[in-house]
Structure formats: structure tokens, C-alpha cells
Write an enzyme that holds these catalytic residues in place. Structure first.
Site, mmCIF file in Angstrom:
data_model
loop_
_atom_site.group_PDB
_atom_site.id
_atom_site.type_symbol
_atom_site.label_atom_id
_atom_site.label_comp_id
_atom_site.label_asym_id
_atom_site.label_seq_id
_atom_site.Cartn_x
_atom_site.Cartn_y
_atom_site.Cartn_z
ATOM 1 N N HIS A 1 0.821 -1.215 0.000
ATOM 2 C CA HIS A 1 0.000 0.000 0.000
ATOM 3 C C HIS A 1 0.854 1.264 0.000
ATOM 4 O O HIS A 1 0.380 2.322 0.402
ATOM 5 C CB HIS A 1 -0.953 -0.001 1.211
ATOM 6 C CG HIS A 1 -2.035 -1.043 1.114
ATOM 7 N ND1 HIS A 1 -2.848 -1.389 2.166
ATOM 8 C CD2 HIS A 1 -2.446 -1.820 0.066
ATOM 9 C CE1 HIS A 1 -3.714 -2.333 1.773
ATOM 10 N NE2 HIS A 1 -3.472 -2.610 0.515
ATOM 11 N N LEU B 1 -5.334 -9.894 17.330
ATOM 12 C CA LEU B 1 -5.930 -9.664 18.646
ATOM 13 C C LEU B 1 -7.249 -10.407 18.750
ATOM 14 O O LEU B 1 -7.616 -10.908 19.814
ATOM 15 C CB LEU B 1 -6.141 -8.161 18.845
ATOM 16 C CG LEU B 1 -6.362 -7.677 20.260
ATOM 17 C CD1 LEU B 1 -5.228 -8.111 21.176
ATOM 18 C CD2 LEU B 1 -6.503 -6.156 20.275
HETATM 19 N N1 APR Z 1 -1.923 -7.025 18.253
HETATM 20 C C1 APR Z 1 -2.438 -7.753 17.221
HETATM 21 N N2 APR Z 1 -3.513 -7.352 16.514
HETATM 22 C C2 APR Z 1 -4.071 -6.190 16.843
HETATM 23 C C3 APR Z 1 -3.590 -5.373 17.901
HETATM 24 C C4 APR Z 1 -2.467 -5.846 18.623
HETATM 25 N N3 APR Z 1 -1.931 -5.159 19.634
HETATM 26 N N4 APR Z 1 -4.378 -4.276 17.983
HETATM 27 C C5 APR Z 1 -5.311 -4.390 17.036
HETATM 28 N N5 APR Z 1 -5.138 -5.539 16.341
HETATM 29 C C6 APR Z 1 -5.916 -6.072 15.216
HETATM 30 C C7 APR Z 1 -7.373 -5.697 15.259
HETATM 31 O O1 APR Z 1 -8.104 -6.644 16.029
HETATM 32 C C8 APR Z 1 -7.755 -5.730 13.776
HETATM 33 O O2 APR Z 1 -8.222 -7.013 13.407
HETATM 34 O O3 APR Z 1 -5.408 -5.491 14.032
HETATM 35 C C9 APR Z 1 -6.428 -5.445 13.063
HETATM 36 C C10 APR Z 1 -6.358 -4.072 12.397
HETATM 37 O O4 APR Z 1 -7.313 -3.998 11.374
HETATM 38 P P1 APR Z 1 -7.483 -2.686 10.470
HETATM 39 O O5 APR Z 1 -7.583 -1.492 11.333
HETATM 40 O O6 APR Z 1 -8.604 -2.943 9.536
HETATM 41 O O7 APR Z 1 -6.087 -2.588 9.691
HETATM 42 P P2 APR Z 1 -5.630 -3.339 8.375
HETATM 43 O O8 APR Z 1 -6.216 -4.706 8.322
HETATM 44 O O9 APR Z 1 -4.159 -3.196 8.292
HETATM 45 O O10 APR Z 1 -6.293 -2.454 7.245
HETATM 46 C C11 APR Z 1 -6.055 -2.763 5.905
HETATM 47 O O11 APR Z 1 -7.186 -0.787 5.241
HETATM 48 O O12 APR Z 1 -7.702 1.476 5.399
HETATM 49 C C12 APR Z 1 -6.893 0.543 4.810
HETATM 50 O O13 APR Z 1 -4.979 1.007 3.634
HETATM 51 C C13 APR Z 1 -5.429 0.777 4.952
HETATM 52 O O14 APR Z 1 -3.664 -0.851 4.878
HETATM 53 C C14 APR Z 1 -4.898 -0.540 5.472
HETATM 54 C C15 APR Z 1 -5.986 -1.511 5.087
#
Ligand code: APR
Length: 242
Positions: free
Chosen positions: A114, A210
Site C-alpha cells: 500500500h 488480537l
Molecule cells: N496485536 C495484534 N492485533 C491487533 C492489535 C495488537 N496489539 N491491535 C489491534 N489488532 C488487530 C485488530 O483486532 C484488527 O483485526 O489489528 C487489526 C487491524 O485492522 P485494520 O484497522 O482494519 O487494519 P488493516 O487490516 O491493516 O487495514 C487494511 O485498510 O484502510 C486501509 O490502507 C489501509 O492498509 C490498510 C488496510
């Protein structure tokens, strides 16, 4: 882990959850970025064409989140760097994150699907420039001179993620696919596990998060807890054959 990975290729997909304990907000958790900002207004290609100033203001603010004095790689980033150093085969980290914490921890084979912080790109001449400069609608491209056409080198909704051919080629030869800290809500990354299950029957798939992600049932193994705990423990098992 209950499958022999041999010395085969390991692909690790990471998302915002791996950087949460380093102090960077995720997107979709309760306190995540998309609860504070409307992604349609700041992170889509349509938003850029509609209101560049708003998109660039969001990006400029983002620079400070990634570069805060306290933002450091955590034990999960460090464990993945250790995996790359000590595993006899190939390890590729495919990250959806634009932060540079994997590199900060010492990982060398990192692919930012990304885009990444610290780079900007001209919409006119397509030149990619290493720069942390704040952008505004008057900024001139140092390469072609176009005004207000410099944008962050990140992938917005509505755009194609980067280096997909390389990613699918790595998935096709992997023996272990790990998904760390991602909600599994954004494609194509969310589809990688299905790709591996269908195309590489020998590969083992594991989710470390998580909480269960959207696609959790597709993984053969699932481990839930904070990344700084579950990732180092899992890597230790992989490296010691446990
Ligand atoms: N340890 C492990 N997992 C965690 C922690 C932690 N301390 N804190 C939060 N999480 C998990 C949450 O439970 C959730 O499932 O991380 C995940 C984050 O999800 P998103 O916020 O949706 O992030 P991501 O999956 O990276 O998003 C994908 O969406 O908006 C776009 O471009 C952006 O790259 C991003 C893409």
C-alpha cells in the site's frame, strides 16, 4: 505448528495491528483512524480529484503519527526480523502498513503493497521521490515542475496495490503463510489466505491477531493475543521446530 515447513519460503502479511503497540492507531478498531476520519474524503482517488487540500492535510497530519519520537519497532517487528535472519529459507514480509517499522527492526525483504511513508510521487511525470516534506496544493514537482500534483506514495481506495505479481509469485511458492494484525476486510490482501489454500495445498496458514479477523475460518491455525506476545512466541516455535 503441526506441519513440516522444511526450509521453504515463508510469507508474512502484516497489517495495522502489528504497529498498534508501537503507538500507531489501526484503522477499524473502536479508536481507529476510520472512526475519526471519513475515508471517502481522505483516502480515495476520487477524494484526491475532488479536494486535494483535504487529502494532503490528512497526509501531513499522518506524517507526525509515524514519526513521533516514541514510535519504535516493537517485539513483533523484531521477531519477524529475527525470523528473516535465522530461517534457512526465504522470508518475505508483505505489509499493508506504510510505516517503516519492519525496516527499523532490521527486516530487509519487505514489500509495501500500500505504499510507504517517506516517499512522494508526481501524478504527472510519475517520478517517485524520497521525501518527508509536507505537501500542499501549490507544491511544485522538482522533476517536471507541475504544480499541485505531488501526492503521497500510498495506495488509496480505488487504486491498484503495488507489486502484486511479486506477491502472488511468493505466495505460490510459500510453505508457511502468516497473517498478522489485519482485520481481513481489505482486498486483495484479505484474499491471500484463500489463494494459498487453493493453489498451494502443502502450505500451512496461520492467523495471529488480537481477535478473529473476517476471514479467520480460512486459516488452519489461529492464535489470538497482542502481537508483541503471540508473534515472538510463534516465531520461536517456527525456528526451533516446535
Ligand atoms: N496485536 C495484534 N492485533 C491487533 C492489535 C495488537 N496489539 N491491535 C489491534 N489488532 C488487530 C485488530 O483486532 C484488527 O483485526 O489489528 C487489526 C487491524 O485492522 P485494520 O484497522 O482494519 O487494519 P488493516 O487490516 O491493516 O487495514 C487494511 O485498510 O484502510 C486501509 O490502507 C489501509 O492498509 C490498510 C488496510
Amino acid at each position: 505448528m503441526h506441519q513440516d515447513v522444511g526450509q521453504g519460503c515463508i510469507v508474512v502479511l502484516t497489517g495495522a495491528g502489528i504497529s498498534k503497540e508501537s503507538g500507531i492507531d489501526t484503522f477499524r478498531d473502536e479508536d481507529g483512524l476510520w472512526s475519526k476520519f471519513d475515508l471517502e474524503e481522505v483516502a480515495t482517488i476520487e477524494a484526491w480529484h475532488r479536494d486535494k487540500r483535504k487529502v494532503l492535510d490528512f497526509y501531513n497530519q499522518g506524517l507526525t503519527w509515524f514519526q513521533g519520537a516514541n514510535i519504535r519497532p516493537n517485539a513483533a517487528h523484531e521477531a519477524l526480523a529475527r525470523l528473516e535472519r535465522e530461517w534457512p529459507g526465504e522470508v518475505l514480509v508483505v505489509t499493508q502498513n506504510i510505516d517503516l517499522l519492519h525496516e527499523g527492526a532490521g527486516s530487509k525483504n519487505v514489500l509495501h503493497m500500500h505504499g510507504q511513508a517517506g516517499k512522494i510521487r508526481c501524478m504527472v511525470c510519475e517520478t517517485i521521490i524520497d521525501s518527508d516534506m509536507r505537501l500542499d496544493v501549490e507544491t511544485l514537482c522538482p522533476h517536471c515542475g507541475a504544480r499541485g500534483q505531488l501526492r503521497p506514495h500510498v495506495v488509496w481506495f480505488g487504486e491498484m496495490p503495488l507489486r502484486m505479481d511479486e506477491i502472488y509469485a511468493a505466495l505460490d511458492r510459500c510453505r508457511l503463510f502468516m497473517s498478522v494484525g489485519t482485520s481481513g476486510m481489505v482486498y486483495p490482501a484479505a484474499g491471500f489466505v484463500q489463494h494459498v489454500r487453493q493453489r498451494v495445498p502443502r502450505a500451512h496458514t496461520v492467523e495471529l491477531n488480537l481477535e478473529p479477523s473476517d476471514g479467520h475460518s480460512l486459516f488452519q491455525e489461529r492464535i489470538y493475543g497482542p502481537a508483541t506476545e503471540v508473534v515472538p512466541a510463534y516465531i520461536e516455535k517456527v525456528l526451533t521446530g516446535g
